[in-house]
Design a protein around this motif. Structure first.
Motif, PDB file in Angstrom:
ATOM      1  N   SER A   6      54.273  41.972  34.124  1.00 25.22           N
ATOM      2  CA  SER A   6      54.052  41.183  32.997  1.00 25.22           C
ATOM      3  C   SER A   6      52.464  41.711  32.412  1.00 25.22           C
ATOM      4  N   SER A   7      51.627  42.136  33.392  1.00 24.10           N
ATOM      5  CA  SER A   7      50.331  42.581  33.139  1.00 24.10           C
ATOM      6  C   SER A   7      50.267  43.913  32.592  1.00 24.10           C
TER       7      SER A   7
ATOM      8  N   ILE B 191      40.042  44.915  35.949  1.00 23.37           N
ATOM      9  CA  ILE B 191      40.200  43.602  36.043  1.00 23.37           C
ATOM     10  C   ILE B 191      40.024  42.829  37.129  1.00 23.37           C
ATOM     11  N   LYS B 192      40.643  43.113  38.119  1.00 26.31           N
ATOM     12  CA  LYS B 192      41.048  42.493  39.315  1.00 26.31           C
ATOM     13  C   LYS B 192      39.618  42.249  39.913  1.00 26.31           C
ATOM     14  N   TYR B 193      38.939  43.429  40.240  1.00 24.34           N
ATOM     15  CA  TYR B 193      37.607  43.369  40.493  1.00 24.34           C
ATOM     16  C   TYR B 193      36.365  42.983  39.969  1.00 24.34           C
ATOM     17  N   GLY B 194      36.711  42.553  38.667  1.00 25.43           N
ATOM     18  CA  GLY B 194      35.667  42.063  37.861  1.00 25.43           C
ATOM     19  C   GLY B 194      34.600  43.005  37.047  1.00 25.43           C
TER      20      GLY B 194
ATOM     21  N   GLU C 289      35.727  44.646  34.759  1.00 23.23           N
ATOM     22  CA  GLU C 289      35.777  44.680  33.080  1.00 23.23           C
ATOM     23  C   GLU C 289      35.894  43.109  33.067  1.00 23.23           C
ATOM     24  N   ASP C 290      35.183  42.796  31.719  1.00 29.02           N
ATOM     25  CA  ASP C 290      35.282  41.380  31.388  1.00 29.02           C
ATOM     26  C   ASP C 290      36.641  41.102  30.658  1.00 29.02           C
ATOM     27  N   HIS C 291      37.646  40.239  31.222  1.00 28.67           N
ATOM     28  CA  HIS C 291      38.821  40.238  30.742  1.00 28.67           C
ATOM     29  C   HIS C 291      38.955  38.850  30.860  1.00 28.67           C
ATOM     30  N   ALA C 292      39.874  38.066  30.007  1.00 28.54           N
ATOM     31  CA  ALA C 292      40.371  36.782  29.966  1.00 28.54           C
ATOM     32  C   ALA C 292      41.318  36.295  31.214  1.00 28.54           C
TER      33      ALA C 292
END
Length: 187
Positions: free
Chosen positions: A86-87, A170-173, A175-178
């Motif tokens: 989905s991601s 995204i997983k490791y933070g 990138e700022d993501h919802a």
């Protein structure tokens, strides 16, 4: 040897042990032959479904020249609707719009072979919880090797690598993501 991983009306869509256990013998046989995983095909037409216990994707050009990321649909509940799947689809639709069309449809191993023979097979990868996105460089089917471009390092050609890196960031933070919530450690 014929092994069936899942069937329409079964529970291929569910994350249960019985969905994976029966495939271990076939996976061991594939590894004994020098392959890492099984590409599960369904039905007489040989519909591409999953790679091992992961979702399977191909990136190819249509005969009209349009780039597509293609993966099996969820409508018949044959494959797992994984969160990584989905991601990947959401990121591809959001960030690759205009460059690559995302298509969820039934497609066969013969279509993959044909795309390869015509020079239209661009990339292939599997996605799953354990490793996010894994490039596929070779598909062996009935005595025939289908070479798939996998980038210089073998870690992925450009589209696969971008999708993988976006998910890892995204997983490791990084990138700022919802989807990512960074919880600072207490000291």
């Amino acid at each position: 040897m014929t092994v069936v991983r899942a069937w329409v009306g079964g529970f291929g869509f569910a994350k249960v042990g019985a969905n994976y256990g029966p495939s271990l013998l076939a996976t061991n046989e594939a590894r004994a032959r020098g392959f890492h995983q099984i590409l599960w095909l369904y039905g007489k037409a040989g519909e591409c479904t999953e790679a091992g216990a992961s979702n399977f994707f191909v990136i190819w050009k249509t005969r009209e020249g349009k780039k597509q990321i293609v993966t099996a649909p969820l409508d018949d509940r044959l494959i797992l609707a994984g969160v990584t799947r989905s991601s990947v689809l959401a990121l591809a639709r959001e960030r690759l719009a205009g460059e690559v069309e995302v298509v969820e449809r039934k497609y066969t191993i013969d279509e993959v072979i044909e795309a390869s023979a015509e020079g239209r097979l661009i990339e292939s990868f599997a996605s799953g919880t354990a490793y996010f996105v894994c490039a596929i460089s070779l598909i062996h089917h009935r005595g025939r090797d289908i070479e798939v471009p996998a980038g210089k390092s073998g870690e992925g050609a450009p589209i696969t690598l971008r999708l993988k890196n976006w998910l890892v960031d995204i997983k490791y933070g990084r990138e700022d993501h919802a989807w990512g919530i960074v919880i600072p450690e207490e000291r």
